[in-house]
Scaffold this motif. Structure first.
Motif, mmCIF file in Angstrom:
data_model
loop_
_atom_site.group_PDB
_atom_site.id
_atom_site.type_symbol
_atom_site.label_atom_id
_atom_site.label_comp_id
_atom_site.label_asym_id
_atom_site.label_seq_id
_atom_site.Cartn_x
_atom_site.Cartn_y
_atom_site.Cartn_z
ATOM 1 N N PHE B 89 42.514 34.312 47.179
ATOM 2 C CA PHE B 89 42.617 33.030 47.865
ATOM 3 C C PHE B 89 41.758 31.964 47.195
ATOM 4 C CE2 PHE B 89 43.277 36.492 50.783
ATOM 5 C CZ PHE B 89 44.384 36.101 51.515
ATOM 6 N N ASN B 93 37.360 34.258 50.488
ATOM 7 C CA ASN B 93 37.516 35.062 51.702
ATOM 8 C C ASN B 93 36.957 36.469 51.579
ATOM 9 O OD1 ASN B 93 38.794 32.857 52.659
ATOM 10 N ND2 ASN B 93 40.846 33.696 52.599
ATOM 11 N N LEU B 94 35.807 36.596 50.927
ATOM 12 C CA LEU B 94 35.131 37.896 50.944
ATOM 13 C C LEU B 94 34.561 38.103 52.342
ATOM 14 C CD1 LEU B 94 33.271 37.782 47.526
ATOM 15 C CD2 LEU B 94 35.385 38.961 48.088
ATOM 16 N N PHE B 95 34.285 39.368 52.691
ATOM 17 C CA PHE B 95 33.726 39.648 54.007
ATOM 18 C C PHE B 95 32.200 39.492 53.920
ATOM 19 C CE2 PHE B 95 37.508 42.596 53.754
ATOM 20 C CZ PHE B 95 38.365 41.689 54.354
ATOM 21 N N PRO B 96 31.645 38.459 54.528
ATOM 22 C CA PRO B 96 30.234 38.127 54.278
ATOM 23 C C PRO B 96 29.246 39.143 54.833
ATOM 24 C CG PRO B 96 31.150 36.711 55.984
ATOM 25 C CD PRO B 96 32.287 37.509 55.430
ATOM 26 N N HIS B 97 29.681 39.979 55.790
ATOM 27 C CA HIS B 97 28.741 40.924 56.386
ATOM 28 C C HIS B 97 28.737 42.252 55.639
ATOM 29 C CE1 HIS B 97 32.621 41.935 57.927
ATOM 30 N NE2 HIS B 97 32.185 42.976 58.595
ATOM 31 N N LEU B 98 29.542 42.378 54.609
ATOM 32 C CA LEU B 98 29.588 43.622 53.842
ATOM 33 C C LEU B 98 29.093 43.367 52.423
ATOM 34 C CD1 LEU B 98 33.144 44.909 54.895
ATOM 35 C CD2 LEU B 98 30.938 45.515 55.880
ATOM 36 N N PHE B 106 36.506 48.782 51.286
ATOM 37 C CA PHE B 106 36.922 48.655 52.683
ATOM 38 C C PHE B 106 38.396 49.025 52.898
ATOM 39 C CE2 PHE B 106 38.369 46.302 56.376
ATOM 40 C CZ PHE B 106 37.441 46.712 57.306
ATOM 41 N N ALA B 107 39.279 48.343 52.176
ATOM 42 C CA ALA B 107 40.704 48.585 52.388
ATOM 43 C C ALA B 107 41.142 49.987 51.935
ATOM 44 C CB ALA B 107 41.531 47.506 51.705
ATOM 45 N N TRP B 110 39.883 52.251 54.819
ATOM 46 C CA TRP B 110 40.415 52.066 56.173
ATOM 47 C C TRP B 110 41.931 51.918 56.229
ATOM 48 C CZ3 TRP B 110 37.572 53.264 60.200
ATOM 49 C CH2 TRP B 110 36.185 53.277 60.030
ATOM 50 N N PHE B 139 25.157 40.869 48.736
ATOM 51 C CA PHE B 139 26.120 40.330 49.687
ATOM 52 C C PHE B 139 26.819 39.124 49.061
ATOM 53 C CE2 PHE B 139 23.421 42.815 52.450
ATOM 54 C CZ PHE B 139 24.328 43.321 53.369
ATOM 55 N N ARG B 155 38.587 43.258 44.461
ATOM 56 C CA ARG B 155 38.910 43.820 45.776
ATOM 57 C C ARG B 155 40.413 44.055 45.912
ATOM 58 N NH1 ARG B 155 37.637 40.449 51.204
ATOM 59 N NH2 ARG B 155 39.170 39.045 50.275
ATOM 60 N N ALA B 156 41.198 43.066 45.464
ATOM 61 C CA ALA B 156 42.649 43.233 45.538
ATOM 62 C C ALA B 156 43.108 44.359 44.618
ATOM 63 C CB ALA B 156 43.343 41.922 45.165
#
Lengths: 371, 247
Positions: B89, B93-98, B106-107, B110, B139, B155-156
C-alpha cells in the motif's frame, strides 16, 4: 545506475558536522529550585506565601487529631464523648466487620486465605512476573477457587450470602464486574460497528438504554423488579442479580470506551490484514483489538476505578459493602460519635486501591510509549 | 504474450460509490509473469481497480477471475485468493504493535497455520532479500519510510503470492528513499512474478513494464507496451497527462 554524476572525482570540500555542545546548564540546587518553582515572580510568590499559611493552619490540627491525640489502645470507654483525638480503637474493634461483614468467626480463615490469594494475584500483576496471556488466564481462573472458599460447598461448609459484606463484598463485586463487563463491552463495541444490521441494532439497544439510566435505578430494578419478571421457580439470589446489574451497567460504558479505541485504528490496518488473507475474527483479535485497547488504557482504568467506587451503591438494595459496614458500625450504640474515623478509614482504603490502579494504568501507558 | 496462463481477467467490470460511477466497463487481462503499470490522474479509478483484484473493494457488475477462481460473495474463496495475492500500500500499513519479524510471520502462521520456526526462516529470507535483516526485532515506528515499505513488500512475499499488487508504493516516500524501494521492485520483476502496479514512476514503468495502462474518468483510455505508450500516445488525454508528469 548509469554514468557517474559530473561532480564526482573532483576536489570537493569534505563536510564534517561540527561537534555538539552540551545543553545550557539549568539553575540547580535548593535555592535554584525554590526560585524557579515557588518564587518566580511576585504573583507566584504571593501564592506560595498564602499556600504556606493555609498549610500552617490545617496540617497541625489534622496531625494532632489523626496521630498525636489519637487513641490507639483500650476499649469503647477509652475515648469518652467530646474527646478531641481520633478513636482508632473503634476501627480496630470493627476491623473484622469492615473487612468481611458478618462472615462467621470459625470460618474466618477462608476469606483471609482468599484475600491472600487476591493480594498475591495483584502483586503478580503489578510486578509483571508473568507474560500477559498467562496473567489474563490467571485473572479469569483464580476467582473460581476464591468463590469456592467464600461460598463453601464441595466439602466446605456453605456460608450464606446474606452474611457476606465489607471490603470483601466490594472487591468481589468490582472484580467480577470488571472481568465480565470488559469482554462483554468489547463484544458490544464490535457489534455496534458491525455491518450486520440486526447485530448492530441489538448492541445499540443494549448500550444506549443502560447508559441512559443511573446505576441506582439498574440495581433497584435488578433487586426488586427482576424477580417479578422471572418465570416461577427460577430463583436468582439477590447478590447475583445485583452483580448482573453492575456487569450490564459497566459493560455499556466499557463498550463506548472500546469503540473510541476502535475508531482510532486506521482503515489501512484492516486492508493490510484482509489482503494477507486473514478473516474477520483473526483480524479483530490479533490486529485491531490489541491496538485499540492500548489506545484506551487510561479510560479503561478510569472505568475500573469508577466501577469499584460505584459498588458502594449496593447499599440501597440491602447489601452491606465496605461503606455499608462503615455506616452500620458508626451507628453501633456502644461506639456512638465516631463517624469521622469510620469514613476516614473507608476513604483511605478506597484511595489506596484506586490510586494503585491508577498508578498501574500509568505504568502500562509508559510501557506502551516505550514500544 | 509472455505466457498463455491468464492470472487476472476482468470482464466488463463496473463499480459505483453511491451514484458515482468509478469504474466503467473495465476489461483487463494479465498473463502469468506479466508486469502491468497503471497510471492516470488522481480520481481516475486506478486504486479502486487494483483494490477490486483482491476484493478490498467489491465490484457490482462484470466478472473478475483470479487464477481460475471467480471473485464472488463466497468468503472462503475471497480469503484464499487474498492469501495468494500480495498487496503493498501507499501508506505501508505495517502492524505497529508487532515487531518486523512478527509482521512478516503473522499471516503465514495465522492464515496458513505454518509452524512458527518455518515462518521465521522464510521471513528472514525475505528480509535479506529486501536488505534489512538487521531490523527484524524493531518495531515499524523505528524504521524510515523506505525501510517500512520494503518490510511491507517482504511481508507480502512471505505468503508466496502468485500475484503482487502495488498501490502507489512510492508516493508517500521522501525522494531519497524512492530508489531503494524501486530497486527491490525491479529485482522482483526480474524474478518473473506477476505484478500489477499503480505508479507514477515512469522510469520504473519503462524499465520493467510489459504494458502500461492509462486510466481517466474510471475508464481504461489506452493500453500499450511502454515504448509505444511513451513515444506515441494515441489519445490527446494520454499526451496531456504524460506532458504533465514528465515535464
Amino acid at each position: 545506475m548509469s554514468s557517474p554524476p559530473p561532480w564526482s572525482g573532483s576536489n570537493l570540500l569534505v563536510f564534517e558536522p561540527r561537534p555538539s555542545r552540551p545543553a545550557p546548564r539549568q539553575t540547580v540546587g535548593m535555592i535554584g529550585w525554590l526560585q524557579t518553582n515557588l518564587f518566580n515572580g511576585w504573583f507566584n510568590s504571593i501564592f506560595t506565601v498564602i499556600a504556606l499559611g493555609f498549610l500552617w493552619q490545617t496540617v497541625p490540627p489534622i496531625l494532632s487529631w489523626a496521630i498525636l491525640d489519637a487513641v490507639w489502645t483500650g476499649g469503647s470507654d477509652a475515648c469518652p464523648p467530646g474527646y478531641e483525638g481520633a478513636c482508632w480503637v473503634f476501627i480496630f474493634n470493627k476491623f473484622r466487620v469492615l473487612m468481611v461483614g458478618l462472615y462467621p468467626g470459625d470460618h474466618l480463615w477462608r476469606p483471609i486465605l482468599a484475600g491472600g490469594v487476591f493480594i498475591a494475584l495483584a502483586l503478580v500483576t503489578v510486578l509483571r512476573i508473568l507474560n500477559p496471556k498467562k496473567l489474563i488466564a490467571l485473572w479469569f481462573l483464580i476467582p473460581l477457587p476464591i468463590y469456592w472458599l467464600i461460598a463453601g460447598g464441595l466439602g466446605l461448609t456453605a456460608v450464606d450470602q446474606s452474611l457476606w459484606g465489607g471490603l470483601m463484598l466490594s472487591l468481589g463485586l468490582a472484580t467480577i464486574g470488571v472481568l465480565i463487563s470488559l469482554p462483554l463491552g468489547i463484544l458490544l463495541a464490535l457489534g455496534r460497528r458491525s455491518n450486520i444490521a440486526v447485530i448492530k441494532a441489538i448492541c445499540v439497544g443494549v448500550i444506549e438504554p443502560v447508559r441512559g439510566v443511573p446505576l441506582i435505578t439498574i440495581l433497584f430494578m435488578a433487586s426488586v423488579m427482576m424477580p417479578l419478571f422471572l418465570p416461577v421457580g427460577l430463583n436468582i439470589n439477590n447478590l447475583l442479580r445485583v452483580q448482573i446489574g453492575i456487569i450490564l451497567f459497566s459493560a455499556a460504558y466499557m463498550a463506548e470506551v472500546v469503540r473510541g479505541g476502535l475508531q482510532a485504528i486506521p482503515l489501512g490496518q484492516y486492508d493490510a490484514a484482509k489482503s494477507l488473507g486473514l478473516n474477520y475474527w483473526k483480524t479483530t483479535a490479533l490486529i485491531v483489538l490489541p491496538q485499540a485497547l492500548r489506545h484506551v488504557i487510561p479510560s479503561l482504568i478510569g472505568r475500573c476505578i469508577a466501577l469499584f467506587k460505584d459498588t458502594t451503591l449496593v447499599i440501597i438494595v440491602g447489601l452491606l459493602d465496605l461503606l455499608g459496614m462503615v455506616k452500620a458500625s458508626a451507628q453501633d450504640p456502644e461506639w456512638l460519635g465516631h463517624d469521622a474515623e469510620a469514613y476516614v478509614f473507608c476513604a483511605l482504603i478506597f484511595w489506596i486501591i484506586c490510586f494503585s490502579m491508577s498508578r498501574y494504568g500509568r505504568s502500562l501507558e509508559r510501557q506502551k510509549e516505550e514500544e | 504474450m509472455v505466457s498463455k496462463d491468464i492470472m487476472i481477467q476482468m470482464i466488463d467490470v463496473n463499480k459505483w460509490y453511491g451514484n458515482f460511477h468509478v469504474l466503467k466497463d473495465i476489461n483487463l487481462t494479465v498473463h502469468k509473469g506479466e508486469r502491468i503499470v497503471i497510471c492516470g490522474p488522481s480520481g481516475s479509478g486506478k486504486s479502486t481497480l487494483i483494490r477490486c483484484i483482491n476484493r478490498l473493494e467489491e465490484h457490482q457488475e462484470g466478472r473478475i477471475i483470479i487464477d481460475g477462481t471467480e471473485l464472488t460473495k463466497n468468503l472462503k474463496n475471497i480469503e484464499k485468493i487474498r492469501s495468494e495475492v500480495g498487496m503493498v500500500f501507499q501508506s505501508f500499513n505495517l502492524f505497529p504493535h508487532l515487531t518486523i519479524l512478527q509482521n512478516l510471520t503473522f499471516a503465514p502462521i495465522w492464515a496458513r497455520r505454518m509452524p512458527r520456526a518455518e515462518a521465521e526462516k522464510i521471513a528472514i529470507k525475505h528480509l535479506e532479500r529486501v536488505r534489512i535483516p538487521e531490523q527484524a526485532d524493531k518495531f515499524p515506528g523505528q524504521l524510515s519510510g523506505g525501510q517500512q515499505q520494503r518490510v511491507a513488500i517482504a511481508r507480502a512475499l512471505c505468503m508466496n503470492p502468485k500475484i503482487m499488487l502495488f498501490d502507489e508504493p512510492t508516493s508517500a516516500l521522501d525522494p531519497e528513499m524512492i530508489k531503494e524501494v524501486l530497486d527491490v521492485m525491479v529485482e522482483l520483476a526480474n524474478e518473473g512474478i506477476t505484478m500489477v502496479c499503480v505508479s507514477h514512476e515512469m522510469g520504473f514503468a519503462k524499465t520493467v513494464a510489459n504494458r502500461v495502462v492509462f486510466m481517466d474518468g474510471g475508464e481504461i483510455v489506452e493500453e500499450n507496451e511502454p515504448n509505444e505508450f511513451f513515444n506515441n500516445p494515441r489519445w490527446d488525454r494520454t499526451q496531456l497527462f504524460l506532458s504533465q508528469i514528465l515535464s
